[in-house]
Design a protein around this motif. Sequence first.
Motif, short mmCIF file in Angstrom:
data_model
loop_
_atom_site.label_atom_id
_atom_site.label_comp_id
_atom_site.label_asym_id
_atom_site.label_seq_id
_atom_site.Cartn_x
_atom_site.Cartn_y
_atom_site.Cartn_z
N ILE A 1 24.60 58.78 31.49
CA ILE A 1 24.48 57.55 30.71
C ILE A 1 23.52 57.87 29.57
CG2 ILE A 1 23.69 55.15 30.70
CD1 ILE A 1 24.30 55.10 33.73
N GLY A 2 23.94 57.61 28.34
CA GLY A 2 23.11 57.93 27.18
C GLY A 2 21.80 57.17 27.19
N THR A 3 20.78 57.78 26.61
CA THR A 3 19.47 57.12 26.49
C THR A 3 19.49 56.20 25.27
OG1 THR A 3 18.50 58.86 25.12
CG2 THR A 3 18.30 59.10 27.52
N ARG A 4 18.56 55.25 25.24
CA ARG A 4 18.49 54.28 24.15
C ARG A 4 17.15 54.33 23.43
NH1 ARG A 4 19.26 49.14 27.02
NH2 ARG A 4 18.54 50.31 28.80
N GLY A 5 16.47 55.47 23.51
CA GLY A 5 15.16 55.58 22.86
C GLY A 5 14.19 54.59 23.46
N ALA A 6 13.48 53.87 22.60
CA ALA A 6 12.49 52.89 23.06
C ALA A 6 13.13 51.70 23.78
CB ALA A 6 11.68 52.39 21.87
N GLY B 1 21.16 72.18 44.41
CA GLY B 1 22.15 71.12 44.32
C GLY B 1 22.01 70.40 42.99
N SER B 2 22.44 69.17 42.94
CA SER B 2 22.32 68.33 41.75
C SER B 2 21.68 67.01 42.13
CB SER B 2 23.70 68.07 41.14
OG SER B 2 24.29 69.26 40.71
N GLU B 3 20.79 66.54 41.26
CA GLU B 3 20.11 65.26 41.48
C GLU B 3 20.13 64.46 40.20
OE1 GLU B 3 16.21 65.67 43.25
OE2 GLU B 3 16.84 67.44 44.38
N THR B 4 20.13 63.13 40.32
CA THR B 4 20.07 62.27 39.15
C THR B 4 18.67 61.68 39.00
OG1 THR B 4 20.87 60.39 40.43
CG2 THR B 4 22.52 61.67 39.22
N PHE B 5 18.30 61.47 37.74
CA PHE B 5 17.00 60.90 37.38
C PHE B 5 17.22 59.91 36.25
CE2 PHE B 5 16.21 65.09 39.05
CZ PHE B 5 15.04 64.99 39.75
N LEU B 6 16.36 58.89 36.16
CA LEU B 6 16.31 58.07 34.95
C LEU B 6 15.77 58.96 33.85
CD1 LEU B 6 14.90 54.62 36.10
CD2 LEU B 6 17.24 55.19 35.44
N ALA B 7 16.40 58.93 32.69
CA ALA B 7 16.04 59.81 31.58
C ALA B 7 15.55 59.02 30.39
CB ALA B 7 17.24 60.66 31.18
N TRP B 8 14.34 59.29 29.96
CA TRP B 8 13.74 58.64 28.80
C TRP B 8 13.68 59.63 27.65
CZ3 TRP B 8 12.25 53.55 28.98
CH2 TRP B 8 12.18 52.96 30.25
N SER B 9 13.90 59.15 26.42
CA SER B 9 13.79 60.00 25.23
C SER B 9 13.23 59.18 24.08
CB SER B 9 15.14 60.59 24.85
OG SER B 9 16.06 59.57 24.51
N ASP B 10 12.64 59.88 23.10
CA ASP B 10 12.08 59.19 21.93
C ASP B 10 13.17 58.58 21.06
OD1 ASP B 10 9.48 59.77 22.68
OD2 ASP B 10 9.37 61.58 21.44
N GLU B 11 14.30 59.28 20.99
CA GLU B 11 15.42 58.79 20.17
C GLU B 11 16.66 58.68 21.06
OE1 GLU B 11 16.91 62.93 18.23
OE2 GLU B 11 15.06 62.08 17.46
N PRO B 12 17.59 57.81 20.70
CA PRO B 12 18.80 57.68 21.51
C PRO B 12 19.58 58.99 21.58
CG PRO B 12 18.59 55.82 20.00
CD PRO B 12 17.54 56.83 19.61
N LEU B 13 20.10 59.30 22.75
CA LEU B 13 20.93 60.49 22.96
C LEU B 13 22.22 60.04 23.63
CD1 LEU B 13 18.17 62.89 24.36
CD2 LEU B 13 19.17 62.91 22.06
N PRO B 14 23.38 60.61 23.23
CA PRO B 14 24.66 60.13 23.73
C PRO B 14 25.01 60.63 25.12
CG PRO B 14 25.02 61.96 22.24
CD PRO B 14 23.53 61.66 22.22
N GLU B 15 25.87 59.90 25.79
CA GLU B 15 26.44 60.34 27.06
C GLU B 15 27.08 61.70 26.87
OE1 GLU B 15 30.28 59.14 29.76
OE2 GLU B 15 29.21 57.53 28.74
N GLY B 16 26.89 62.60 27.83
CA GLY B 16 27.46 63.94 27.76
C GLY B 16 26.58 64.97 27.08
N ILE C 1 14.64 65.86 26.02
CA ILE C 1 14.95 66.07 24.60
C ILE C 1 16.32 66.72 24.52
CG2 ILE C 1 12.54 66.25 23.83
CD1 ILE C 1 12.93 69.34 23.80
N SER C 2 16.96 66.59 23.37
CA SER C 2 18.24 67.23 23.14
C SER C 2 18.06 68.74 23.25
CB SER C 2 18.76 66.85 21.75
OG SER C 2 20.03 67.43 21.54
N TRP C 3 19.08 69.45 23.80
CA TRP C 3 18.94 70.88 24.04
C TRP C 3 20.25 71.59 23.72
CZ3 TRP C 3 15.51 74.53 24.78
CH2 TRP C 3 15.87 75.73 25.36
N ALA C 4 20.13 72.69 22.99
CA ALA C 4 21.27 73.59 22.75
C ALA C 4 20.83 74.95 23.25
CB ALA C 4 21.62 73.62 21.28
N ASP C 5 21.57 75.53 24.18
CA ASP C 5 21.22 76.82 24.75
C ASP C 5 21.30 77.89 23.67
OD1 ASP C 5 21.00 79.22 26.15
OD2 ASP C 5 22.15 78.50 27.86
#
Length: 77
Positions: free
Chosen positions: A16-21, A34-49, A66-70
């Motif tokens: 689920i995309g973040t909405r910044g503030a 394994g895999s776990e889910t967390f609530l994710a906070w970011s300074d700026e909105p980030l899209p789903e996926g 934060i946004s990440w590109a390998d």
Amino acid sequence: MTRDEAVVGCTGELLIGTRGAEGPGEVLVRIRGGSETFLAWSDEPLPEGATVLVVDSRGTRQVDVISWADPLEPPAG
């Protein structure tokens, strides 16, 4: 509020995309075999996926991302 230091430095995908503030999204992180889910906070909105990097733990299954590109993956296109 117990911080989860093991998740800091991990990458994940936003379910689920973040909405910044305006509020958090949700991130799926591969951790502890394994895999776990967390609530994710970011300074700026980030899209789903979006691929994100966990930069801090807020405790109680909440993280800052934060946004990440390998840098080892070839550029798309």
